[in-house]
Design a protein around this motif. Structure first.
Motif, PDB file in Angstrom:
ATOM      1  N   SER A  29      54.911 -55.565  30.598  1.00  0.00           N
ATOM      2  CA  SER A  29      54.229 -56.834  30.815  1.00  0.00           C
ATOM      3  C   SER A  29      53.337 -56.684  32.032  1.00  0.00           C
ATOM      4  CB  SER A  29      55.255 -57.951  31.021  1.00  0.00           C
ATOM      5  OG  SER A  29      55.992 -57.718  32.196  1.00  0.00           O
ATOM      6  N   ALA A  30      52.575 -57.690  32.323  1.00  0.00           N
ATOM      7  CA  ALA A  30      51.663 -57.635  33.468  1.00  0.00           C
ATOM      8  C   ALA A  30      52.451 -57.481  34.757  1.00  0.00           C
ATOM      9  CB  ALA A  30      50.827 -58.905  33.521  1.00  0.00           C
ATOM     10  N   PRO A  31      51.886 -56.781  35.727  1.00  0.00           N
ATOM     11  CA  PRO A  31      52.575 -56.630  37.007  1.00  0.00           C
ATOM     12  C   PRO A  31      52.593 -57.950  37.759  1.00  0.00           C
ATOM     13  CG  PRO A  31      50.370 -55.710  37.137  1.00  0.00           C
ATOM     14  CD  PRO A  31      50.593 -56.110  35.709  1.00  0.00           C
ATOM     15  N   ALA A  32      53.541 -58.055  38.641  1.00  0.00           N
ATOM     16  CA  ALA A  32      53.614 -59.235  39.498  1.00  0.00           C
ATOM     17  C   ALA A  32      52.483 -59.188  40.510  1.00  0.00           C
ATOM     18  CB  ALA A  32      54.966 -59.248  40.207  1.00  0.00           C
ATOM     19  N   ALA A  33      52.335 -60.232  41.277  1.00  0.00           N
ATOM     20  CA  ALA A  33      51.307 -60.262  42.319  1.00  0.00           C
ATOM     21  C   ALA A  33      51.562 -59.123  43.297  1.00  0.00           C
ATOM     22  CB  ALA A  33      51.345 -61.594  43.053  1.00  0.00           C
ATOM     23  N   PRO A  34      50.504 -58.546  43.855  1.00  0.00           N
ATOM     24  CA  PRO A  34      50.686 -57.420  44.779  1.00  0.00           C
ATOM     25  C   PRO A  34      51.392 -57.862  46.046  1.00  0.00           C
ATOM     26  CG  PRO A  34      48.432 -58.178  44.838  1.00  0.00           C
ATOM     27  CD  PRO A  34      49.113 -58.927  43.725  1.00  0.00           C
ATOM     28  N   THR A  35      52.121 -56.934  46.597  1.00  0.00           N
ATOM     29  CA  THR A  35      52.742 -57.212  47.879  1.00  0.00           C
ATOM     30  C   THR A  35      51.726 -56.895  48.969  1.00  0.00           C
ATOM     31  OG1 THR A  35      53.610 -54.975  47.938  1.00  0.00           O
ATOM     32  CG2 THR A  35      55.066 -56.670  47.080  1.00  0.00           C
ATOM     33  N   PRO A  36      51.858 -57.515  50.119  1.00  0.00           N
ATOM     34  CA  PRO A  36      50.922 -57.213  51.203  1.00  0.00           C
ATOM     35  C   PRO A  36      51.034 -55.751  51.615  1.00  0.00           C
ATOM     36  CG  PRO A  36      52.274 -59.128  51.715  1.00  0.00           C
ATOM     37  CD  PRO A  36      52.835 -58.513  50.470  1.00  0.00           C
ATOM     38  N   SER A  37      49.923 -55.173  51.962  1.00  0.00           N
ATOM     39  CA  SER A  37      49.914 -53.785  52.402  1.00  0.00           C
ATOM     40  C   SER A  37      50.509 -53.690  53.798  1.00  0.00           C
ATOM     41  CB  SER A  37      48.473 -53.266  52.417  1.00  0.00           C
ATOM     42  OG  SER A  37      48.433 -51.998  53.011  1.00  0.00           O
ATOM     43  N   PRO A  38      51.357 -52.675  54.038  1.00  0.00           N
ATOM     44  CA  PRO A  38      51.898 -52.493  55.381  1.00  0.00           C
ATOM     45  C   PRO A  38      50.879 -51.861  56.327  1.00  0.00           C
ATOM     46  CG  PRO A  38      52.692 -50.767  53.960  1.00  0.00           C
ATOM     47  CD  PRO A  38      51.899 -51.726  53.087  1.00  0.00           C
ATOM     48  N   TRP A  39      49.778 -51.352  55.776  1.00  0.00           N
ATOM     49  CA  TRP A  39      48.753 -50.694  56.563  1.00  0.00           C
ATOM     50  C   TRP A  39      47.817 -51.735  57.158  1.00  0.00           C
ATOM     51  CZ3 TRP A  39      47.958 -45.372  57.189  1.00  0.00           C
ATOM     52  CH2 TRP A  39      48.867 -44.564  56.514  1.00  0.00           C
ATOM     53  N   PRO A  40      47.320 -51.500  58.366  1.00  0.00           N
ATOM     54  CA  PRO A  40      46.415 -52.457  58.984  1.00  0.00           C
ATOM     55  C   PRO A  40      45.088 -52.591  58.233  1.00  0.00           C
ATOM     56  CG  PRO A  40      46.781 -50.561  60.435  1.00  0.00           C
ATOM     57  CD  PRO A  40      47.667 -50.394  59.237  1.00  0.00           C
ATOM     58  N   ASP A  41      44.693 -51.574  57.474  1.00  0.00           N
ATOM     59  CA  ASP A  41      43.405 -51.641  56.773  1.00  0.00           C
ATOM     60  C   ASP A  41      43.473 -52.445  55.477  1.00  0.00           C
ATOM     61  OD1 ASP A  41      44.607 -49.943  54.886  1.00  0.00           O
ATOM     62  OD2 ASP A  41      43.515 -48.181  55.565  1.00  0.00           O
ATOM     63  N   ASN A  42      44.680 -52.762  55.002  1.00  0.00           N
ATOM     64  CA  ASN A  42      44.889 -53.552  53.792  1.00  0.00           C
ATOM     65  C   ASN A  42      44.200 -52.933  52.580  1.00  0.00           C
ATOM     66  OD1 ASN A  42      46.322 -55.679  52.684  1.00  0.00           O
ATOM     67  ND2 ASN A  42      44.537 -57.008  52.689  1.00  0.00           N
ATOM     68  N   ALA A  43      44.229 -51.624  52.471  1.00  0.00           N
ATOM     69  CA  ALA A  43      43.618 -50.932  51.348  1.00  0.00           C
ATOM     70  C   ALA A  43      44.339 -51.268  50.046  1.00  0.00           C
ATOM     71  CB  ALA A  43      43.629 -49.426  51.571  1.00  0.00           C
ATOM     72  N   ASP A  44      43.609 -51.136  48.945  1.00  0.00           N
ATOM     73  CA  ASP A  44      44.160 -51.437  47.627  1.00  0.00           C
ATOM     74  C   ASP A  44      44.734 -50.214  46.927  1.00  0.00           C
ATOM     75  OD1 ASP A  44      43.370 -54.179  47.725  1.00  0.00           O
ATOM     76  OD2 ASP A  44      41.325 -53.565  47.261  1.00  0.00           O
ATOM     77  N   VAL A  45      44.171 -49.027  47.218  1.00  0.00           N
ATOM     78  CA  VAL A  45      44.575 -47.794  46.540  1.00  0.00           C
ATOM     79  C   VAL A  45      44.723 -46.679  47.577  1.00  0.00           C
ATOM     80  CG1 VAL A  45      43.876 -46.040  44.841  1.00  0.00           C
ATOM     81  CG2 VAL A  45      43.375 -48.450  44.412  1.00  0.00           C
ATOM     82  N   SER A  46      45.746 -45.869  47.408  1.00  0.00           N
ATOM     83  CA  SER A  46      45.928 -44.667  48.228  1.00  0.00           C
ATOM     84  C   SER A  46      45.919 -43.466  47.302  1.00  0.00           C
ATOM     85  CB  SER A  46      47.253 -44.711  48.983  1.00  0.00           C
ATOM     86  OG  SER A  46      47.255 -45.758  49.912  1.00  0.00           O
ATOM     87  N   VAL A  47      45.132 -42.466  47.668  1.00  0.00           N
ATOM     88  CA  VAL A  47      45.049 -41.220  46.906  1.00  0.00           C
ATOM     89  C   VAL A  47      45.689 -40.145  47.769  1.00  0.00           C
ATOM     90  CG1 VAL A  47      43.517 -39.544  45.810  1.00  0.00           C
ATOM     91  CG2 VAL A  47      42.899 -41.995  45.816  1.00  0.00           C
ATOM     92  N   TYR A  48      46.891 -39.718  47.373  1.00  0.00           N
ATOM     93  CA  TYR A  48      47.606 -38.698  48.127  1.00  0.00           C
ATOM     94  C   TYR A  48      47.256 -37.333  47.559  1.00  0.00           C
ATOM     95  CZ  TYR A  48      50.028 -42.548  50.217  1.00  0.00           C
ATOM     96  OH  TYR A  48      50.307 -43.703  50.896  1.00  0.00           O
ATOM     97  N   LEU A  49      46.898 -36.430  48.445  1.00  0.00           N
ATOM     98  CA  LEU A  49      46.439 -35.111  48.036  1.00  0.00           C
ATOM     99  C   LEU A  49      47.595 -34.124  47.935  1.00  0.00           C
ATOM    100  CD1 LEU A  49      43.198 -34.950  50.204  1.00  0.00           C
ATOM    101  CD2 LEU A  49      43.536 -35.887  47.899  1.00  0.00           C
ATOM    102  N   CYS A  50      47.359 -33.075  47.191  1.00  0.00           N
ATOM    103  CA  CYS A  50      48.375 -32.033  47.041  1.00  0.00           C
ATOM    104  C   CYS A  50      48.708 -31.432  48.406  1.00  0.00           C
ATOM    105  CB  CYS A  50      47.869 -30.932  46.115  1.00  0.00           C
ATOM    106  SG  CYS A  50      47.809 -31.429  44.382  1.00  0.00           S
ATOM    107  N   SER A  51      49.975 -31.109  48.556  1.00  0.00           N
ATOM    108  CA  SER A  51      50.434 -30.470  49.789  1.00  0.00           C
ATOM    109  C   SER A  51      51.529 -29.478  49.427  1.00  0.00           C
ATOM    110  CB  SER A  51      50.973 -31.520  50.768  1.00  0.00           C
ATOM    111  OG  SER A  51      52.154 -32.104  50.250  1.00  0.00           O
ATOM    112  N   LYS A  52      51.872 -28.645  50.373  1.00  0.00           N
ATOM    113  CA  LYS A  52      52.914 -27.652  50.148  1.00  0.00           C
ATOM    114  C   LYS A  52      54.256 -28.299  49.836  1.00  0.00           C
ATOM    115  CE  LYS A  52      50.629 -24.274  53.003  1.00  0.00           C
ATOM    116  NZ  LYS A  52      50.498 -23.701  54.314  1.00  0.00           N
ATOM    117  N   THR A  53      54.453 -29.520  50.298  1.00  0.00           N
ATOM    118  CA  THR A  53      55.727 -30.207  50.081  1.00  0.00           C
ATOM    119  C   THR A  53      55.683 -31.184  48.912  1.00  0.00           C
ATOM    120  OG1 THR A  53      55.146 -31.910  51.695  1.00  0.00           O
ATOM    121  CG2 THR A  53      56.399 -30.007  52.497  1.00  0.00           C
TER     122      THR A  53
END
Length: 154
Positions: A29-53
């Motif tokens: 079903s549709a997602p619920a309303a978004p939760t507030p971002s914990p980041w000060p920039d209030n970004a909508d999307v985070s793109v995490y890059l590949c890392s050794k871990t």
């Protein structure tokens, strides 16, 4: 244990991920309303890059290359749905995690090397997050894309 904690922190840092509700018929079903971002920039999307871990198989335990990072950033900046893009190196992601989880006993076990580099993205229209996620999630060098409007991509 450390990988699990990093994955949980990365998902949380992605903006307070909202899960999909699954009905008894198995359909999402549709997602619920978004939760507030914990980041000060209030970004909508985070793109995490590949890392050794990174735990995903597509990263093969290798950091995203400088060329991959440039290509990902260039593609993000060309997307008409995006208002702004901000790069954070793993040290910056680590420092933010330490601030956000300062009262968590597990945070002391983590090192900055355990965190991935990331792009933080603000959308012009948050309803367009699916198009952004779909376009960027399978790019070489991308481990995970997290929107505060949906569950993380594998």
């Amino acid at each position: 244990m450390i990988v699990l904690v990093v994955v949980a922190v990365v998902i949380f840092l992605g903006g307070g991920v909202v899960g999909w509700a699954v009905g008894s018929n198995g359909h999402k079903s549709a997602p619920a309303a978004p939760t507030p971002s914990p980041w000060p920039d209030n970004a909508d999307v985070s793109v995490y890059l590949c890392s050794k871990t990174a735990s995903s198989a597509k990263c093969n335990g290798i950091d995203a290359t400088p060329d991959q990072k440039r290509q990902i950033e260039s593609e993000l900046r060309r997307m008409p749905q995006i208002q702004w893009v901000h790069f954070l190196n793993r040290q910056q992601v680590y420092e933010q995690a330490r601030k956000l989880f300062k009262n968590s006993p597990s945070i002391g076990e983590l090192r900055y090397e355990d965190f991935p580099d990331a792009f933080r993205v603000k959308l012009k229209d948050p309803k367009q997050y699916r198009a952004v996620v779909a376009q960027i999630q399978n790019r070489p060098g991308v481990d995970q894309v997290v929107s505060r409007f949906a569950a993380p991509t594998p």
